[in-house]
Design an enzyme around this catalytic site. Sequence first.
Site, short mmCIF file in Angstrom:
data_model
loop_
_atom_site.label_atom_id
_atom_site.label_comp_id
_atom_site.label_asym_id
_atom_site.label_seq_id
_atom_site.Cartn_x
_atom_site.Cartn_y
_atom_site.Cartn_z
NE ARG A 46 -2.88 0.43 3.37
CZ ARG A 46 -2.17 0.61 4.50
NH1 ARG A 46 -1.44 1.68 4.65
NH2 ARG A 46 -2.22 -0.28 5.47
CE1 TYR A 98 -16.29 11.49 -16.06
CE2 TYR A 98 -15.81 11.53 -13.72
CZ TYR A 98 -16.16 10.84 -14.86
OH TYR A 98 -16.37 9.48 -14.78
CG ASP A 170 -9.55 16.14 -14.76
OD1 ASP A 170 -8.83 15.52 -15.55
OD2 ASP A 170 -10.65 15.72 -14.34
CE LYS A 195 -12.29 8.01 -18.15
NZ LYS A 195 -12.62 9.28 -17.52
C1 PLP Z 1 -13.10 9.71 -16.28
C2 PLP Z 1 -12.75 11.03 -15.76
C3 PLP Z 1 -12.53 11.22 -14.40
C4 PLP Z 1 -12.70 10.11 -13.38
O1 PLP Z 1 -11.79 9.07 -13.56
P1 PLP Z 1 -12.08 7.54 -13.23
O2 PLP Z 1 -10.82 6.86 -13.61
O3 PLP Z 1 -13.27 7.12 -14.04
O4 PLP Z 1 -12.39 7.45 -11.77
C5 PLP Z 1 -12.18 12.50 -13.97
N1 PLP Z 1 -12.05 13.51 -14.85
C6 PLP Z 1 -12.25 13.36 -16.16
C7 PLP Z 1 -12.10 14.53 -17.08
C8 PLP Z 1 -12.62 12.13 -16.67
O5 PLP Z 1 -12.84 11.98 -17.97
#
Ligand code: PLP
Length: 379
Positions: A46, A98, A170, A195
């Site tokens: 962890r 998001y 982000d 992604k």
């Molecule tokens: C998918 C996404 C998230 C969240 O990520 P997860 O891996 O699904 O928890 C946050 N911000 C953006 C812009 C996203 O596309």
Amino acid sequence: MKFGTKVIHAGLEYDSKTGAIMTPIYQTSTYVQSEVGKHKGYAYSRTLNPTRDALEKNLAAIENGKYGACFASGMAAIDCVIKMLEPGDEVISSADLYGGSYRLFTTIFEQYGIKFHFVSMNDTSEIEAVINEKTKLIWVETPTNPMMNIIDINAVSKISKDNNCILAVDNTFATPYLQNPLDLGADIVMHSATKYLGGHSDVVMGALVCSNEDLAKEIYRIQNSCGAVCGPQDAFLVLRGIKTLHLRMQRHSENGKVVAHFLKNHPKVDGIYWPGFETHPNHDIAKKQMKGFGGMVSFSLKGNKLEDALDVVKKVKIFALAESLGGVESLIGHPVTMTHGAIPKEEREKTGVVDSLIRLSVGVEDVEDLIADLEQALN
Ligand SMILES: *Cc1c(COP(=O)(O)O)cnc(C)c1O
């Protein structure tokens, strides 16, 4: 080291025991100590795991940062950032966000006494209007999801610094190939590695990168205390995905451009949202802070009927109807019924998320096939 070399080599060492060129998957929870407290740097997975460690170093390098931290999901990474705050603190977030981030902020952290302001950051005066001595964090998503607005990271970072706030960006949509927020004045970069970083729709993971040592200590403290870490197998998959990030992003951007232009000229299409158009309201900022415009394209239909949008997303054959984005395969989504269900109708319509809005994650297939698919679905 330049980007294409970094994605393949940064933070990685060949396995000293065997010479294995790929980072081994250290599928282990614990590590043998030769005597109490005497170990090889790893005590418990962890806290630290060699496969995750390699990925964290690689991510830090490709974001031009010093410290990386990986989490069980993008949401867990955002959760870590908000947990640096205390009750009474305030956060200013971009409005067009998001859906999961919006849900985390409003349904989880508001209960813990943290206040969130959602403002359009197209105009930084909206940030200045709500910022006060309780503001500790500014949360920016750019390009925004799904409206593809572009926020001027450098301009926001100046306000953030003047007010002693942390600026977190982000960077999921742009990826470090197209945009490096730390270079533009951000303090923390966040990714849903699910992604583009992973890139093959086979893993859920999140990441944070920063350069400030105190911030990094706080992130690692929360990562280890709360325990939302990623497993070694997932770390391996994302390391492998990142090795082709530059190649994939080039093709995503090329295909995104062709698809955006096709849709712009289509008689059934109303609004089209892609930052590469000169008519895009923030095109100049996009050109300044991004190396390309990526493969995310949103559009709405003339007449703005929900049924028409549902019909299009049903009729596509190569584009797959699915949540998520950033994989090699093209995906199509309907924000109102899929990703943005948690945002109240009047809130989302203010930002342009209307009933007929469709979002595309343009993949790396041959673009002629993608155009033909959209053509048949629209007609
Ligand atoms: C998918 C996404 C998230 C969240 O990520 P997860 O891996 O699904 O928890 C946050 N911000 C953006 C812009 C996203 O596309």
